[in-house]
Design an enzyme around this catalytic site. Structure first.
Site, PDB file in Angstrom:
ATOM      1  N   LYS A  50       0.838  -1.208   0.000  1.00 33.98           N
ATOM      2  CA  LYS A  50       0.000   0.000   0.000  1.00 33.98           C
ATOM      3  C   LYS A  50       0.875   1.261   0.000  1.00 33.98           C
ATOM      4  O   LYS A  50       2.079   1.189   0.250  1.00 33.98           O
ATOM      5  CB  LYS A  50      -0.924  -0.043   1.219  1.00 33.98           C
ATOM      6  CG  LYS A  50      -1.995  -1.157   1.119  1.00 33.98           C
ATOM      7  CD  LYS A  50      -2.828  -1.220   2.395  1.00 33.98           C
ATOM      8  CE  LYS A  50      -3.965  -2.238   2.267  1.00 33.98           C
ATOM      9  NZ  LYS A  50      -4.747  -2.334   3.528  1.00 33.98           N
ATOM     10  N   TYR A  63     -12.467  -2.458  -3.354  1.00 30.64           N
ATOM     11  CA  TYR A  63     -13.000  -2.398  -1.992  1.00 30.64           C
ATOM     12  C   TYR A  63     -14.528  -2.278  -1.956  1.00 30.64           C
ATOM     13  O   TYR A  63     -15.086  -1.829  -0.955  1.00 30.64           O
ATOM     14  CB  TYR A  63     -12.341  -1.257  -1.209  1.00 30.64           C
ATOM     15  CG  TYR A  63     -10.928  -1.589  -0.749  1.00 30.64           C
ATOM     16  CD1 TYR A  63     -10.670  -2.724   0.022  1.00 30.64           C
ATOM     17  CD2 TYR A  63      -9.851  -0.755  -1.070  1.00 30.64           C
ATOM     18  CE1 TYR A  63      -9.378  -3.031   0.450  1.00 30.64           C
ATOM     19  CE2 TYR A  63      -8.554  -1.055  -0.632  1.00 30.64           C
ATOM     20  CZ  TYR A  63      -8.333  -2.200   0.126  1.00 30.64           C
ATOM     21  OH  TYR A  63      -7.059  -2.500   0.555  1.00 30.64           O
ATOM     22  N   PHE A  74     -15.267   3.505   7.483  1.00 29.83           N
ATOM     23  CA  PHE A  74     -13.902   3.847   7.080  1.00 29.83           C
ATOM     24  C   PHE A  74     -13.714   3.842   5.560  1.00 29.83           C
ATOM     25  O   PHE A  74     -12.599   4.048   5.069  1.00 29.83           O
ATOM     26  CB  PHE A  74     -12.893   2.881   7.733  1.00 29.83           C
ATOM     27  CG  PHE A  74     -13.125   1.419   7.412  1.00 29.83           C
ATOM     28  CD1 PHE A  74     -12.654   0.861   6.227  1.00 29.83           C
ATOM     29  CD2 PHE A  74     -13.819   0.606   8.302  1.00 29.83           C
ATOM     30  CE1 PHE A  74     -12.869  -0.479   5.931  1.00 29.83           C
ATOM     31  CE2 PHE A  74     -14.035  -0.742   8.005  1.00 29.83           C
ATOM     32  CZ  PHE A  74     -13.555  -1.294   6.815  1.00 29.83           C
ATOM     33  N   ARG A  97      -1.506 -14.493   3.658  1.00 30.31           N
ATOM     34  CA  ARG A  97      -2.257 -13.829   4.737  1.00 30.31           C
ATOM     35  C   ARG A  97      -1.486 -13.972   6.057  1.00 30.31           C
ATOM     36  O   ARG A  97      -1.410 -13.041   6.851  1.00 30.31           O
ATOM     37  CB  ARG A  97      -3.652 -14.452   4.913  1.00 30.31           C
ATOM     38  CG  ARG A  97      -4.657 -14.119   3.826  1.00 30.31           C
ATOM     39  CD  ARG A  97      -5.152 -12.709   3.847  1.00 30.31           C
ATOM     40  NE  ARG A  97      -6.014 -12.396   4.961  1.00 30.31           N
ATOM     41  CZ  ARG A  97      -6.706 -11.246   5.066  1.00 30.31           C
ATOM     42  NH1 ARG A  97      -6.635 -10.330   4.111  1.00 30.31           N
ATOM     43  NH2 ARG A  97      -7.450 -11.003   6.101  1.00 30.31           N
ATOM     44  N   THR A 143      -5.246  -7.905  10.395  1.00 29.84           N
ATOM     45  CA  THR A 143      -5.578  -6.613   9.777  1.00 29.84           C
ATOM     46  C   THR A 143      -5.125  -5.436  10.642  1.00 29.84           C
ATOM     47  O   THR A 143      -4.594  -4.449  10.141  1.00 29.84           O
ATOM     48  CB  THR A 143      -7.103  -6.544   9.542  1.00 29.84           C
ATOM     49  OG1 THR A 143      -7.484  -7.663   8.742  1.00 29.84           O
ATOM     50  CG2 THR A 143      -7.498  -5.260   8.823  1.00 29.84           C
ATOM     51  N   ARG A 192       2.686  -6.784   9.069  1.00 29.62           N
ATOM     52  CA  ARG A 192       1.893  -5.701   9.678  1.00 29.62           C
ATOM     53  C   ARG A 192       2.270  -5.500  11.149  1.00 29.62           C
ATOM     54  O   ARG A 192       2.330  -4.362  11.632  1.00 29.62           O
ATOM     55  CB  ARG A 192       0.402  -6.016   9.551  1.00 29.62           C
ATOM     56  CG  ARG A 192      -0.126  -5.808   8.120  1.00 29.62           C
ATOM     57  CD  ARG A 192      -1.464  -6.480   7.946  1.00 29.62           C
ATOM     58  NE  ARG A 192      -2.169  -6.039   6.742  1.00 29.62           N
ATOM     59  CZ  ARG A 192      -3.341  -6.523   6.380  1.00 29.62           C
ATOM     60  NH1 ARG A 192      -3.947  -7.452   7.099  1.00 29.62           N
ATOM     61  NH2 ARG A 192      -3.930  -6.079   5.279  1.00 29.62           N
ATOM     62  N   ASN A 221      -1.841  -0.161   7.371  1.00 30.22           N
ATOM     63  CA  ASN A 221      -1.357  -1.519   7.635  1.00 30.22           C
ATOM     64  C   ASN A 221      -0.536  -2.133   6.489  1.00 30.22           C
ATOM     65  O   ASN A 221      -0.375  -3.339   6.408  1.00 30.22           O
ATOM     66  CB  ASN A 221      -2.508  -2.430   8.084  1.00 30.22           C
ATOM     67  CG  ASN A 221      -3.573  -2.583   7.019  1.00 30.22           C
ATOM     68  OD1 ASN A 221      -3.492  -1.985   5.955  1.00 30.22           O
ATOM     69  ND2 ASN A 221      -4.575  -3.395   7.301  1.00 30.22           N
ATOM     70  N   HIS A 256      -1.907  -5.362   1.208  1.00 28.82           N
ATOM     71  CA  HIS A 256      -3.150  -6.085   0.935  1.00 28.82           C
ATOM     72  C   HIS A 256      -2.784  -7.504   0.526  1.00 28.82           C
ATOM     73  O   HIS A 256      -1.802  -7.701  -0.185  1.00 28.82           O
ATOM     74  CB  HIS A 256      -3.944  -5.443  -0.211  1.00 28.82           C
ATOM     75  CG  HIS A 256      -5.074  -6.338  -0.654  1.00 28.82           C
ATOM     76  ND1 HIS A 256      -6.274  -6.371   0.017  1.00 28.82           N
ATOM     77  CD2 HIS A 256      -5.159  -7.262  -1.648  1.00 28.82           C
ATOM     78  CE1 HIS A 256      -7.059  -7.278  -0.563  1.00 28.82           C
ATOM     79  NE2 HIS A 256      -6.398  -7.842  -1.565  1.00 28.82           N
ATOM     80  N   GLU A 275      -9.769 -10.788  -7.753  1.00 28.13           N
ATOM     81  CA  GLU A 275      -8.862  -9.639  -7.604  1.00 28.13           C
ATOM     82  C   GLU A 275      -7.747  -9.676  -8.655  1.00 28.13           C
ATOM     83  O   GLU A 275      -7.382  -8.636  -9.214  1.00 28.13           O
ATOM     84  CB  GLU A 275      -8.270  -9.621  -6.186  1.00 28.13           C
ATOM     85  CG  GLU A 275      -9.331  -9.293  -5.136  1.00 28.13           C
ATOM     86  CD  GLU A 275      -8.814  -9.350  -3.701  1.00 28.13           C
ATOM     87  OE1 GLU A 275      -7.612  -9.644  -3.487  1.00 28.13           O
ATOM     88  OE2 GLU A 275      -9.615  -9.096  -2.783  1.00 28.13           O
TER      89      GLU A 275
HETATM   90  P1  IDP Z   1      -7.659  -7.067   5.233  1.00 34.74           P
HETATM   91  O1  IDP Z   1      -6.869  -6.031   4.474  1.00 34.74           O
HETATM   92  O2  IDP Z   1      -6.859  -7.697   6.330  1.00 34.74           O
HETATM   93  O3  IDP Z   1      -8.313  -8.102   4.337  1.00 34.74           O
HETATM   94  P2  IDP Z   1     -10.334  -5.900   5.506  1.00 34.74           P
HETATM   95  O4  IDP Z   1     -11.236  -6.139   6.671  1.00 34.74           O
HETATM   96  O5  IDP Z   1     -10.682  -6.548   4.216  1.00 34.74           O
HETATM   97  O6  IDP Z   1      -8.851  -6.292   5.988  1.00 34.74           O
HETATM   98  O7  IDP Z   1     -10.250  -4.331   5.317  1.00 34.74           O
HETATM   99  C1  IDP Z   1      -9.618  -3.800   4.173  1.00 34.74           C
HETATM  100  C2  IDP Z   1      -8.715  -2.666   4.607  1.00 34.74           C
HETATM  101  O8  IDP Z   1      -9.529  -1.618   5.110  1.00 34.74           O
HETATM  102  C3  IDP Z   1      -7.761  -2.984   5.758  1.00 34.74           C
HETATM  103  O9  IDP Z   1      -6.571  -3.615   5.335  1.00 34.74           O
HETATM  104  C4  IDP Z   1      -7.504  -1.617   6.328  1.00 34.74           C
HETATM  105  O10 IDP Z   1      -6.526  -0.907   5.554  1.00 34.74           O
HETATM  106  C5  IDP Z   1      -8.863  -0.938   6.159  1.00 34.74           C
HETATM  107  N1  IDP Z   1      -9.660  -1.040   7.377  1.00 34.74           N
HETATM  108  C6  IDP Z   1     -10.342  -2.117   7.809  1.00 34.74           C
HETATM  109  N2  IDP Z   1     -10.979  -1.863   8.971  1.00 34.74           N
HETATM  110  C7  IDP Z   1     -10.703  -0.576   9.269  1.00 34.74           C
HETATM  111  C8  IDP Z   1     -11.076   0.300  10.344  1.00 34.74           C
HETATM  112  O11 IDP Z   1     -11.783  -0.067  11.278  1.00 34.74           O
HETATM  113  N3  IDP Z   1     -10.575   1.575  10.273  1.00 34.74           N
HETATM  114  C9  IDP Z   1      -9.770   2.012   9.255  1.00 34.74           C
HETATM  115  N4  IDP Z   1      -9.411   1.225   8.237  1.00 34.74           N
HETATM  116  C10 IDP Z   1      -9.856  -0.042   8.239  1.00 34.74           C
HETATM  117 MG    MG Z   2      -9.837  -7.992   2.960  1.00 37.14          MG
END
Ligand code: IDP
Ligand code: MG
Length: 149
Positions: free
Chosen positions: A9, A49, A57, A85, A91, A102, A112, A115, A126
């Site tokens: 990212k 997304y 968010f 993963r 996450t 992370r 974080n 992706h 994807e």
């Molecule tokens: P992932 O990237 O581990 O699959 P997801 O739940 O799919 O996690 O969320 C996608 C991305 O959205 C996360 O990697 C993070 O950058 C962002 N994100 C998820 N939850 C939050 C939150 O509560 N606040 C801010 N950003 C979030």
């Molecule tokens: Mg995800």
């Protein structure tokens, strides 16, 4: 063999962590089959997304992911989706154990660093969204038989 979508990212790119992240995936034994350094458009960000469209968010996520270039890649291996993963970690960087990307390099869920596709079905979608079939290289790595059983 599975393939999964990974991107470093904008925070990972800005912080000079592309090499570190690629190195960890390479050392794990995963095989790189596609890569491109690119600016994510609003359109691609929205498609990628789409599942988070109604999350509070969402707007900040789109802003984050389009704020600077990303390093997008496809990695291959047995159980690659799960393996990647695991190498990325939870996450939220302050959840889970240290030792993952992370958890070792981040602090905030909205910064974080990486992706990675969360399941095989999504990995397929994807990869199709991010890469054309010509951009994915099928190649023999000399060490494959020492990594893949
Ligand atoms: P992932 O990237 O581990 O699959 P997801 O739940 O799919 O996690 O969320 C996608 C991305 O959205 C996360 O990697 C993070 O950058 C962002 N994100 C998820 N939850 C939050 C939150 O509560 N606040 C801010 N950003 C979030
Ligand atoms: Mg995800």
């Amino acid at each position: 063999m599975e393939q999964t979508l990974v991107f470093v990212k904008p925070d990972g790119v800005q912080r000079g962590l592309i090499g570190e992240i690629i190195a960890r995936l390479e050392k794990r034994g995963l095989k790189l089959v596609a890569a491109k350094f690119m600016q994510v458009s609003e359109e691609l960000a929205g498609q990628h997304y789409a599942i988070h469209k109604n999350e509070p968010f969402y707007d900040s996520l789109i802003e984050y992911i389009t704020a600077a270039p990303v390093m997008a890649m496809v990695w291959e291996g047995n159980r690659a989706v799960e393996a990647v993963r695991q190498t990325m970690g939870d996450t939220r960087p302050t959840d889970g154990k240290s030792g993952s990307i992370r958890q070792d390099f981040g602090l905030e869920i909205g910064r974080n660093l990486t992706h990675a596709s969360d399941k095989l079905e999504n990995a397929k979608k994807e990869i199709e969204l991010w890469f054309s079939s010509e951009e994915i290289i099928s190649w023999q790595r000399v060490l494959d038989e020492w990594i893949f059983e």
